[in-house]
Write a protein that holds these residues in place. Structure first.
Motif, PDB file in Angstrom:
ATOM      1  N   GLY A   1      -5.273   4.638  -0.398  1.00  0.00           N
ATOM      2  CA  GLY A   1      -5.533   3.202  -0.299  1.00  0.00           C
ATOM      3  C   GLY A   1      -4.754   2.402  -1.324  1.00  0.00           C
ATOM      4  O   GLY A   1      -4.374   2.912  -2.382  1.00  0.00           O
ATOM      5  N   ASN A   2      -4.523   1.145  -1.037  1.00  0.00           N
ATOM      6  CA  ASN A   2      -3.733   0.276  -1.916  1.00  0.00           C
ATOM      7  C   ASN A   2      -4.308   0.149  -3.318  1.00  0.00           C
ATOM      8  O   ASN A   2      -3.566  -0.076  -4.268  1.00  0.00           O
TER       9      ASN A   2
ATOM     10  N   PRO B   1      -0.507   4.230  -4.135  1.00  0.00           N
ATOM     11  CA  PRO B   1       0.143   5.507  -3.801  1.00  0.00           C
ATOM     12  C   PRO B   1       1.659   5.489  -3.968  1.00  0.00           C
ATOM     13  O   PRO B   1       2.268   6.540  -4.137  1.00  0.00           O
ATOM     14  N   ASP B   2       2.268   4.304  -3.985  1.00  0.00           N
ATOM     15  CA  ASP B   2       3.718   4.211  -4.154  1.00  0.00           C
ATOM     16  C   ASP B   2       4.161   4.521  -5.577  1.00  0.00           C
ATOM     17  O   ASP B   2       5.335   4.782  -5.824  1.00  0.00           O
TER      18      ASP B   2
END
Length: 170
Positions: free
Chosen positions: A106-107, A111-112
């Motif tokens: 989830g944002n 996760p990036d």
């Protein structure tokens, strides 16, 4: 091979101050890291008042922080973890094998910019590599020096326990 890190077995690193499950996860991650020339210490205080579960340095001088979670409630309730991002080039979540990893997609968990490692007391595997987000040179120099001094202080305390009592903080 994942992000220059190979998953096989051997070596050691766990903290006596961590709960049993977290200590096992730290040990497995320590073994994975040691095989790949990444050396870390547990419970490293940061200059913002936070404490990294594991903080280490790789052969290229990149600083790595791992935040260990062994319970879902602890993972979902942790709002302090973004405070670690200003002190490392790579950030990983270190999870026990039984823990549901889906919240990390989830944002809220970015996760990036966060890697995921699953570990037990014997080994670890990187499921998602942490992207390199380089610190500026001055910050990296400061953090590498702090990490080195903390490691040397701890080592001195192992060699001479009375020496450890001479210093009251990290």
């Amino acid at each position: 091979m994942t992000d220059g890190i190979i998953a096989t077995r051997d070596s050691d690193s766990a903290s006596e101050t961590m709960p049993d499950g977290a200590a096992a996860v730290a040990r497995g991650i320590g073994r994975l890291f040691a095989r790949n020339d990444i050396w870390c210490i547990p419970e490293m205080p940061l200059r913002n008042g936070r404490r990294a579960d594991l903080m280490g340095i790789d052969a290229k001088g990149h600083i790595i922080i791992v935040e260990i979670k062994v319970a879902r409630a602890d993972l979902l309730g942790d709002g302090k973890w973004p405070d670690y991002l200003d002190f490392c080039d790579r950030f990983y979540w270190g999870l026990a094998p039984h823990l549901d990893r889906s919240p990390l997609e989830g944002n809220d968990f970015k996760p990036d910019c966060c890697g995921v490692i699953v570990a037990d007391g014997y080994d670890a595997e990187i499921l998602r590599p942490a992207p390199l987000q380089p610190l500026n040179a001055a910050r990296r120099k400061t953090e590498v020096e702090r990490l080195a001094r903390a490691a040397m202080r701890r080592h001195a305390g192992v060699i001479d326990p009375e020496c450890a009592g001479l210093f009251r903080g990290e």
